[in-house]
Scaffold this motif. Structure first.
Motif, mmCIF file in Angstrom:
data_model
loop_
_atom_site.group_PDB
_atom_site.id
_atom_site.type_symbol
_atom_site.label_atom_id
_atom_site.label_comp_id
_atom_site.label_asym_id
_atom_site.label_seq_id
_atom_site.Cartn_x
_atom_site.Cartn_y
_atom_site.Cartn_z
ATOM 1 N N LEU A 94 10.886 10.192 -4.621
ATOM 2 C CA LEU A 94 10.679 8.911 -5.298
ATOM 3 C C LEU A 94 10.314 7.811 -4.306
ATOM 4 C CD1 LEU A 94 13.534 8.997 -7.952
ATOM 5 C CD2 LEU A 94 11.080 9.254 -8.333
ATOM 6 N N GLN A 95 10.927 7.839 -3.135
ATOM 7 C CA GLN A 95 10.600 6.854 -2.112
ATOM 8 C C GLN A 95 9.152 7.007 -1.659
ATOM 9 O OE1 GLN A 95 12.852 7.265 1.484
ATOM 10 N NE2 GLN A 95 12.072 5.373 2.365
ATOM 11 N N ARG A 96 8.719 8.232 -1.459
ATOM 12 C CA ARG A 96 7.331 8.480 -1.045
ATOM 13 C C ARG A 96 6.358 8.025 -2.134
ATOM 14 N NH1 ARG A 96 5.830 13.729 2.082
ATOM 15 N NH2 ARG A 96 7.039 12.522 3.558
ATOM 16 N N LEU A 97 6.685 8.301 -3.399
ATOM 17 C CA LEU A 97 5.845 7.867 -4.510
ATOM 18 C C LEU A 97 5.768 6.348 -4.559
ATOM 19 C CD1 LEU A 97 4.227 8.575 -7.076
ATOM 20 C CD2 LEU A 97 6.405 8.516 -8.309
ATOM 21 N N PHE A 98 6.896 5.685 -4.414
ATOM 22 C CA PHE A 98 6.916 4.224 -4.416
ATOM 23 C C PHE A 98 6.068 3.660 -3.281
ATOM 24 C CE2 PHE A 98 8.697 0.296 -2.695
ATOM 25 C CZ PHE A 98 8.533 -0.538 -3.792
ATOM 26 N N THR A 99 6.185 4.260 -2.089
ATOM 27 C CA THR A 99 5.427 3.785 -0.941
ATOM 28 C C THR A 99 3.928 3.932 -1.194
ATOM 29 O OG1 THR A 99 7.233 4.379 0.534
ATOM 30 C CG2 THR A 99 5.084 4.060 1.543
ATOM 31 N N ARG A 100 3.517 5.053 -1.765
ATOM 32 C CA ARG A 100 2.097 5.249 -2.074
ATOM 33 C C ARG A 100 1.604 4.224 -3.083
ATOM 34 N NH1 ARG A 100 1.340 11.737 -2.784
ATOM 35 N NH2 ARG A 100 1.652 12.277 -0.586
ATOM 36 N N LEU A 101 2.377 4.024 -4.149
ATOM 37 C CA LEU A 101 1.973 3.054 -5.169
ATOM 38 C C LEU A 101 1.935 1.640 -4.604
ATOM 39 C CD1 LEU A 101 3.913 4.369 -8.288
ATOM 40 C CD2 LEU A 101 1.448 4.438 -7.890
ATOM 41 N N TYR A 102 2.913 1.302 -3.791
ATOM 42 C CA TYR A 102 2.959 -0.031 -3.192
ATOM 43 C C TYR A 102 1.770 -0.241 -2.265
ATOM 44 C CZ TYR A 102 4.469 -4.018 -0.463
ATOM 45 O OH TYR A 102 4.525 -5.229 0.164
ATOM 46 N N ASP A 103 1.445 0.758 -1.445
ATOM 47 C CA ASP A 103 0.292 0.643 -0.549
ATOM 48 C C ASP A 103 -1.005 0.509 -1.349
ATOM 49 O OD1 ASP A 103 1.777 0.707 1.751
ATOM 50 O OD2 ASP A 103 1.478 2.862 2.107
ATOM 51 N N TYR A 104 -1.127 1.278 -2.439
ATOM 52 C CA TYR A 104 -2.323 1.201 -3.273
ATOM 53 C C TYR A 104 -2.460 -0.187 -3.880
ATOM 54 C CZ TYR A 104 -5.469 2.021 -7.190
ATOM 55 O OH TYR A 104 -6.492 1.943 -8.088
ATOM 56 N N GLU A 105 -1.377 -0.734 -4.439
ATOM 57 C CA GLU A 105 -1.408 -2.064 -5.049
ATOM 58 C C GLU A 105 -1.676 -3.143 -4.013
ATOM 59 O OE1 GLU A 105 -1.280 -3.223 -8.192
ATOM 60 O OE2 GLU A 105 -1.448 -1.130 -8.812
ATOM 61 N N ARG A 106 -1.108 -2.992 -2.846
ATOM 62 C CA ARG A 106 -1.304 -3.980 -1.782
ATOM 63 C C ARG A 106 -2.763 -3.992 -1.343
ATOM 64 N NH1 ARG A 106 -0.094 -3.558 4.066
ATOM 65 N NH2 ARG A 106 0.048 -1.378 3.482
ATOM 66 N N LYS A 107 -3.344 -2.815 -1.173
ATOM 67 C CA LYS A 107 -4.755 -2.737 -0.780
ATOM 68 C C LYS A 107 -5.656 -3.298 -1.876
ATOM 69 C CE LYS A 107 -4.130 1.081 2.380
ATOM 70 N NZ LYS A 107 -4.302 2.505 2.631
ATOM 71 N N GLU A 108 -5.304 -3.023 -3.131
ATOM 72 C CA GLU A 108 -6.073 -3.562 -4.251
ATOM 73 C C GLU A 108 -6.020 -5.088 -4.257
ATOM 74 O OE1 GLU A 108 -7.745 -2.398 -7.225
ATOM 75 O OE2 GLU A 108 -8.078 -0.635 -5.979
ATOM 76 N N SER A 109 -4.831 -5.649 -4.095
ATOM 77 C CA SER A 109 -4.711 -7.105 -4.134
ATOM 78 C C SER A 109 -5.373 -7.757 -2.929
ATOM 79 C CB SER A 109 -3.246 -7.531 -4.219
ATOM 80 O OG SER A 109 -2.557 -7.149 -3.051
ATOM 81 N N GLU A 110 -5.352 -7.118 -1.777
ATOM 82 C CA GLU A 110 -6.040 -7.650 -0.607
ATOM 83 C C GLU A 110 -7.547 -7.601 -0.813
ATOM 84 O OE1 GLU A 110 -4.732 -5.461 2.791
ATOM 85 O OE2 GLU A 110 -2.768 -6.444 2.824
ATOM 86 N N GLY A 111 -8.032 -6.556 -1.440
ATOM 87 C CA GLY A 111 -9.458 -6.434 -1.719
ATOM 88 C C GLY A 111 -9.934 -7.516 -2.667
ATOM 89 N N HIS A 112 -9.163 -7.821 -3.709
ATOM 90 C CA HIS A 112 -9.521 -8.874 -4.650
ATOM 91 C C HIS A 112 -9.445 -10.241 -3.993
ATOM 92 C CE1 HIS A 112 -10.042 -6.344 -8.101
ATOM 93 N NE2 HIS A 112 -8.864 -5.791 -7.927
ATOM 94 N N ALA A 113 -8.473 -10.445 -3.106
ATOM 95 C CA ALA A 113 -8.330 -11.724 -2.429
ATOM 96 C C ALA A 113 -9.510 -11.961 -1.491
ATOM 97 C CB ALA A 113 -7.022 -11.772 -1.657
ATOM 98 N N ARG A 114 -9.942 -10.938 -0.801
ATOM 99 C CA ARG A 114 -11.093 -11.074 0.101
ATOM 100 C C ARG A 114 -12.360 -11.368 -0.695
ATOM 101 N NH1 ARG A 114 -9.628 -5.937 3.376
ATOM 102 N NH2 ARG A 114 -7.945 -6.745 4.652
ATOM 103 N N GLY A 115 -12.502 -10.731 -1.830
ATOM 104 C CA GLY A 115 -13.694 -10.924 -2.655
ATOM 105 C C GLY A 115 -13.774 -12.344 -3.198
#
Length: 109
Positions: free
Chosen positions: A82-103
């Motif tokens: 569950l910790q690994r799953l959370f880390t993957r989801l958190y990294d995915y969401e963080r990268k998504e939000s950084e991508g939208h912020a840069r755009g």
């Protein structure tokens, strides 16, 4: 009734002070730190202590404690997944939000 509590309080006070004075508290803390660092050990001793306090039979308490220590491995494995799953989801969401912020920072020339 109050006299019993007073006598127990004095006995515990005396015992705790002697344990600290003789250095036994530090020795117990060292042993407990070793037990606390092992999930199976901590589970075994915790379950055993609780079952003994509940007046479970010694054999039953020991068997249930061993079973609980074994099950703690599986629970720990589930928590790690569950910790690994959370880390993957958190990294995915963080990268998504950084991508939208840069755009949104881009300006039209």
């Amino acid at each position: 009734m109050m006299t019993e509590y007073l006598l127990v309080t004095l006995a515990v006070l005396t015992a705790a002070t002697l344990i600290q004075h003789l250095g036994l508290a530090e020795a117990v803390a060292q042993v407990l730190s070793k037990v606390a660092s092992c999930p199976q050990c901590l589970t075994f001793w915790s379950v055993l202590a609780v079952l003994v306090c509940m007046r479970c039979s010694p054999v039953g308490a020991a068997l249930l404690s061993i079973l609980a220590a074994y099950c703690s491995n599986w629970l720990l494995l589930l928590l790690l997944v569950l910790q690994r799953l959370f880390t993957r989801l958190y990294d995915y969401e963080r990268k998504e939000s950084e991508g939208h912020a840069r755009g949104s920072d881009r300006t039209i020339e």
